[in-house]
Design a protein around this motif. Structure first.
Motif, PDB file in Angstrom:
ATOM      1  N   SER A  15      29.321  35.347  44.100  1.00 50.19           N
ATOM      2  CA  SER A  15      30.424  35.683  45.008  1.00 50.19           C
ATOM      3  C   SER A  15      31.126  34.424  45.496  1.00 50.19           C
ATOM      4  N   SER A  22      39.452  33.324  43.153  1.00 52.21           N
ATOM      5  CA  SER A  22      40.525  34.140  43.727  1.00 52.21           C
ATOM      6  C   SER A  22      41.468  33.291  44.570  1.00 52.21           C
ATOM      7  N   ALA A  54      43.690  39.448  44.025  1.00 56.39           N
ATOM      8  CA  ALA A  54      43.246  40.545  44.890  1.00 56.39           C
ATOM      9  C   ALA A  54      42.013  41.235  44.307  1.00 56.39           C
ATOM     10  N   TRP A  55      42.034  41.517  42.998  1.00 60.52           N
ATOM     11  CA  TRP A  55      40.869  42.139  42.353  1.00 60.52           C
ATOM     12  C   TRP A  55      39.643  41.242  42.534  1.00 60.52           C
ATOM     13  N   VAL A  58      38.214  41.489  46.018  1.00 63.13           N
ATOM     14  CA  VAL A  58      37.473  42.752  46.201  1.00 63.13           C
ATOM     15  C   VAL A  58      36.092  42.640  45.546  1.00 63.13           C
ATOM     16  N   ALA A  59      36.053  42.138  44.303  1.00 61.88           N
ATOM     17  CA  ALA A  59      34.767  41.968  43.615  1.00 61.88           C
ATOM     18  C   ALA A  59      33.875  40.990  44.380  1.00 61.88           C
ATOM     19  N   THR A  60      34.464  39.944  44.933  1.00 64.34           N
ATOM     20  CA  THR A  60      33.712  38.968  45.725  1.00 64.34           C
ATOM     21  C   THR A  60      33.065  39.647  46.926  1.00 64.34           C
ATOM     22  N   CYS A  61      33.828  40.460  47.649  1.00 63.66           N
ATOM     23  CA  CYS A  61      33.305  41.143  48.834  1.00 63.66           C
ATOM     24  C   CYS A  61      32.176  42.107  48.474  1.00 63.66           C
ATOM     25  N   VAL A  62      32.357  42.852  47.387  1.00 63.31           N
ATOM     26  CA  VAL A  62      31.324  43.805  46.953  1.00 63.31           C
ATOM     27  C   VAL A  62      30.043  43.054  46.587  1.00 63.31           C
ATOM     28  N   THR A  78      28.277  47.249  42.529  1.00 64.17           N
ATOM     29  CA  THR A  78      28.268  45.831  42.146  1.00 64.17           C
ATOM     30  C   THR A  78      28.011  45.686  40.648  1.00 64.17           C
ATOM     31  N   THR A  81      31.114  46.216  38.746  1.00 60.63           N
ATOM     32  CA  THR A  81      32.117  45.132  38.760  1.00 60.63           C
ATOM     33  C   THR A  81      31.908  44.196  37.574  1.00 60.63           C
TER      34      THR A  81
END
Length: 128
Positions: A15, A22, A54-55, A58-62, A78, A81
């Motif tokens: 992440s 990102s 942006a994608w 989102v993947a980072t947060c998940v 996860t 992703t």
């Protein structure tokens, strides 16, 4: 004190890498053209750059959330992703030919290790 590499620690590490990627998509207008989609840089529009960023956020947060609090549903999201990353980089490398293979190796490596490790550990996080 010994620090063990766990799938949770791996997700936190990944992440962090994703966050860096990102931010580059938003800050540096030429990074995606030069380091990712270098076969067809003319196709990397400002909109595509922002969507990619942006994608990735989102993947980072998940992934970060799963690394901190790995509950079953979040674990499966996860995992998905990394399937998406494999599909996107695979199609852009082998079908659309926008990404040279050398530029896709790192994402393929990270996604492969993550998918393999998460699959192996799945019985410990997702009840059968």
């Amino acid at each position: 004190m010994m620090v063990y590499l766990t799938v949770q620690n791996w997700l936190l590490f990944v992440s962090g890498l994703s966050l860096f990627g990102s931010l580059q998509a938003f800050i540096s207008p030429d990074t995606l053209k030069e380091r990712q989609f270098s076969n067809k840089p003319d196709q990397v529009t400002p909109l595509a750059r922002r969507l990619f960023g942006a994608w990735t956020i989102v993947a980072t947060c998940v992934r970060f959330a799963c690394g901190m609090y790995p509950e079953p549903t979040l674990y499966l999201v996860t995992f998905s992703t990394f399937i998406v990353v494999t599909f996107v980089y695979g199609s852009e490398t082998f079908v659309h030919r926008t990404i040279p293979l050398k530029n896709a190796l790192a994402p393929f490596f990270i996604a492969s290790v993550s998918l393999g490790w998460m699959y192996y550990e799945m019985p410990n996080f997702v009840p059968q």
